[in-house]
Design a protein around this motif. Sequence first.
Motif, PDB file in Angstrom:
ATOM      1  N   MET A   1       0.870  -1.198   0.010  1.00  0.00           N
ATOM      2  CA  MET A   1      -0.019   0.101  -0.067  1.00  0.00           C
ATOM      3  C   MET A   1       0.890   1.267  -0.066  1.00  0.00           C
ATOM      4  SD  MET A   1      -2.987   1.115   2.475  1.00  0.00           S
ATOM      5  CE  MET A   1      -1.793   2.288   3.544  1.00  0.00           C
ATOM      6  N   GLU A   2       0.597   2.230  -0.690  1.00  0.00           N
ATOM      7  CA  GLU A   2       1.483   3.363  -1.028  1.00  0.00           C
ATOM      8  C   GLU A   2       1.005   4.501   0.305  1.00  0.00           C
ATOM      9  OE1 GLU A   2       4.418   5.356  -3.026  1.00  0.00           O
ATOM     10  OE2 GLU A   2       3.541   3.257  -3.367  1.00  0.00           O
ATOM     11  N   ILE A   3       1.939   4.778   0.843  1.00  0.00           N
ATOM     12  CA  ILE A   3       1.567   5.737   2.105  1.00  0.00           C
ATOM     13  C   ILE A   3       2.182   6.989   1.644  1.00  0.00           C
ATOM     14  CG2 ILE A   3       2.340   6.512   4.331  1.00  0.00           C
ATOM     15  CD1 ILE A   3       3.182   3.642   5.092  1.00  0.00           C
ATOM     16  N   LYS A   4       1.096   7.936   1.845  1.00  0.00           N
ATOM     17  CA  LYS A   4       1.339   9.439   1.632  1.00  0.00           C
ATOM     18  C   LYS A   4       1.936  10.210   2.587  1.00  0.00           C
ATOM     19  CE  LYS A   4      -1.070  13.576  -0.460  1.00  0.00           C
ATOM     20  NZ  LYS A   4      -0.693  14.152   0.793  1.00  0.00           N
ATOM     21  N   SER A   5       3.258  10.793   2.194  1.00  0.00           N
ATOM     22  CA  SER A   5       3.846  11.303   3.485  1.00  0.00           C
ATOM     23  C   SER A   5       3.470  12.779   3.293  1.00  0.00           C
ATOM     24  CB  SER A   5       5.302  11.163   3.363  1.00  0.00           C
ATOM     25  OG  SER A   5       5.839  11.229   2.208  1.00  0.00           O
ATOM     26  N   ASP A   6       3.422  13.665   4.517  1.00  0.00           N
ATOM     27  CA  ASP A   6       3.201  15.063   4.359  1.00  0.00           C
ATOM     28  C   ASP A   6       4.617  15.729   4.328  1.00  0.00           C
ATOM     29  OD1 ASP A   6       0.494  15.366   4.893  1.00  0.00           O
ATOM     30  OD2 ASP A   6       1.075  13.798   6.690  1.00  0.00           O
ATOM     31  N   LYS A   7       5.880  15.131   4.739  1.00  0.00           N
ATOM     32  CA  LYS A   7       6.791  15.750   4.758  1.00  0.00           C
ATOM     33  C   LYS A   7       8.096  14.823   4.398  1.00  0.00           C
ATOM     34  CE  LYS A   7       9.601  19.094   7.463  1.00  0.00           C
ATOM     35  NZ  LYS A   7       9.666  19.991   8.582  1.00  0.00           N
ATOM     36  N   PHE A   8       9.133  15.086   3.668  1.00  0.00           N
ATOM     37  CA  PHE A   8      10.209  14.382   3.434  1.00  0.00           C
ATOM     38  C   PHE A   8      11.646  14.820   4.148  1.00  0.00           C
ATOM     39  CE2 PHE A   8      13.823  13.278   0.680  1.00  0.00           C
ATOM     40  CZ  PHE A   8      13.903  11.629   0.698  1.00  0.00           C
ATOM     41  N   LEU A   9      12.307  14.073   4.719  1.00  0.00           N
ATOM     42  CA  LEU A   9      13.526  14.278   5.224  1.00  0.00           C
ATOM     43  C   LEU A   9      14.570  13.256   4.813  1.00  0.00           C
ATOM     44  CD1 LEU A   9      15.165  15.843   7.486  1.00  0.00           C
ATOM     45  CD2 LEU A   9      14.554  14.111   9.030  1.00  0.00           C
ATOM     46  N   ASP A  10      15.686  13.936   4.193  1.00  0.00           N
ATOM     47  CA  ASP A  10      16.738  12.944   3.908  1.00  0.00           C
ATOM     48  C   ASP A  10      18.048  13.137   4.544  1.00  0.00           C
ATOM     49  OD1 ASP A  10      18.682  11.702   2.156  1.00  0.00           O
ATOM     50  OD2 ASP A  10      19.007  13.380   0.750  1.00  0.00           O
ATOM     51  N   CYS A  11      18.311  11.901   5.221  1.00  0.00           N
ATOM     52  CA  CYS A  11      19.364  11.761   6.456  1.00  0.00           C
ATOM     53  C   CYS A  11      20.209  10.838   5.755  1.00  0.00           C
ATOM     54  CB  CYS A  11      18.802  11.306   7.548  1.00  0.00           C
ATOM     55  SG  CYS A  11      17.751  12.479   8.613  1.00  0.00           S
ATOM     56  N   LYS A  12      20.632  10.821   4.339  1.00  0.00           N
ATOM     57  CA  LYS A  12      21.260   9.804   3.889  1.00  0.00           C
ATOM     58  C   LYS A  12      22.673  10.211   4.002  1.00  0.00           C
ATOM     59  CE  LYS A  12      19.578   9.314  -0.267  1.00  0.00           C
ATOM     60  NZ  LYS A  12      18.251   9.900  -0.226  1.00  0.00           N
ATOM     61  N   GLY A  13      23.741   9.607   4.458  1.00  0.00           N
ATOM     62  CA  GLY A  13      25.157   9.811   4.579  1.00  0.00           C
ATOM     63  C   GLY A  13      25.227  10.615   5.923  1.00  0.00           C
ATOM     64  N   LEU A  14      24.346  10.651   6.791  1.00  0.00           N
ATOM     65  CA  LEU A  14      24.696  11.115   8.235  1.00  0.00           C
ATOM     66  C   LEU A  14      24.602  10.086   9.070  1.00  0.00           C
ATOM     67  CD1 LEU A  14      21.680  14.202   8.271  1.00  0.00           C
ATOM     68  CD2 LEU A  14      24.388  14.211   7.533  1.00  0.00           C
ATOM     69  N   ASN A  15      25.478  10.507  10.151  1.00  0.00           N
ATOM     70  CA  ASN A  15      25.529   9.299  11.153  1.00  0.00           C
ATOM     71  C   ASN A  15      25.280   9.799  12.702  1.00  0.00           C
ATOM     72  OD1 ASN A  15      27.209   6.890  10.845  1.00  0.00           O
ATOM     73  ND2 ASN A  15      28.559   8.285   9.753  1.00  0.00           N
ATOM     74  N   CYS A  16      24.951   8.732  13.148  1.00  0.00           N
ATOM     75  CA  CYS A  16      24.677   9.146  14.876  1.00  0.00           C
ATOM     76  C   CYS A  16      25.268  10.576  15.622  1.00  0.00           C
ATOM     77  CB  CYS A  16      24.858   7.964  15.780  1.00  0.00           C
ATOM     78  SG  CYS A  16      24.526   8.086  17.357  1.00  0.00           S
ATOM     79  N   PRO A  17      24.553  11.393  15.978  1.00  0.00           N
ATOM     80  CA  PRO A  17      22.989  11.219  16.306  1.00  0.00           C
ATOM     81  C   PRO A  17      22.300  12.003  15.344  1.00  0.00           C
ATOM     82  CG  PRO A  17      23.978  12.867  17.484  1.00  0.00           C
ATOM     83  CD  PRO A  17      25.106  12.513  16.715  1.00  0.00           C
ATOM     84  N   LEU A  18      22.748  12.564  14.069  1.00  0.00           N
ATOM     85  CA  LEU A  18      21.962  13.554  13.316  1.00  0.00           C
ATOM     86  C   LEU A  18      20.545  12.938  12.857  1.00  0.00           C
ATOM     87  CD1 LEU A  18      25.195  15.223  11.407  1.00  0.00           C
ATOM     88  CD2 LEU A  18      23.724  15.934  13.547  1.00  0.00           C
ATOM     89  N   PRO A  19      20.599  11.642  12.348  1.00  0.00           N
ATOM     90  CA  PRO A  19      19.305  11.153  11.982  1.00  0.00           C
ATOM     91  C   PRO A  19      18.237  11.593  13.167  1.00  0.00           C
ATOM     92  CG  PRO A  19      20.850   9.733  11.145  1.00  0.00           C
ATOM     93  CD  PRO A  19      21.531  10.501  12.029  1.00  0.00           C
TER      94      PRO A  19
END
Lengths: 79, 160
Positions: free
Chosen positions: A1-19
């Motif tokens: 099922m497709e979930i419609k998100s209201d906001k997108f956050l890109d944490c790719k490449g980030l390490n703890c604790p930033l995500p």
Amino acid sequence: MEIKSDKFLDCKGLNCPLPILKTKKAIEDLQIGQILEMHATDPGSKNDMAAWSKRTGNEIIKTNENNGVFIFFVRKTSL
Amino acid sequence: MAEKKPKKRIAIIASKGTLDMAYPPLILATTAIAMDMEAGIFFTFYGLNIIKKSTMNSLKIAPLGNPAMPVPMPNIIGALPGMTAMATVMMKSWMGKANVATIPQLIQTAIDGGVRLWACQMAMEVMGLKKSDLIDGIEDPVGAATFLDYAVDADVSLFI
């Protein structure tokens, strides 16, 4: 099922604790019931997000893994 | 629902002033805030360097007597002038590649998130530090009693 998100956050490449820190900040801007979609590459984020969800009450409604990218859909359930 | 319960609390003593040891208190405190907890850090002795304007941007890591360095260095080499600076540059470059937050970034996040930051008054006297030597946004310098009063109600207490 497709979930419609209201906001997108890109944490790719980030390490703890930033995500976690960025997820918390992003969810603050949402209304209760709205959904945040977060992408991370930190392998620890899977357990960390679960712990964060447990503590804050915000609900992870779906997780996915795609080519080393972890995808989280979080529903804001508390202020 | 979650906001009705009293908040969980973490109380941390930061006693070390090297680059590697500056991370754990700040990572834990900022993450605690993100998890709807309260957090406070008491900076004492060398830990004051983490919130000192003149040193917070230039914390170092020493290869001397440190067999845990990712590239181990014999002590006789580590003792040479410039080796601490070199090890620090290497560590910062690895951290940059791994997209790890910097210490100043984490301090700002801590202040913005409401982490309580105390400087140890006694250690400031010992080191000859004035309040104006420390960053803005922290509490007035205090002693052991203030920290204990905060820590006695904490769910997690750490000495780092």
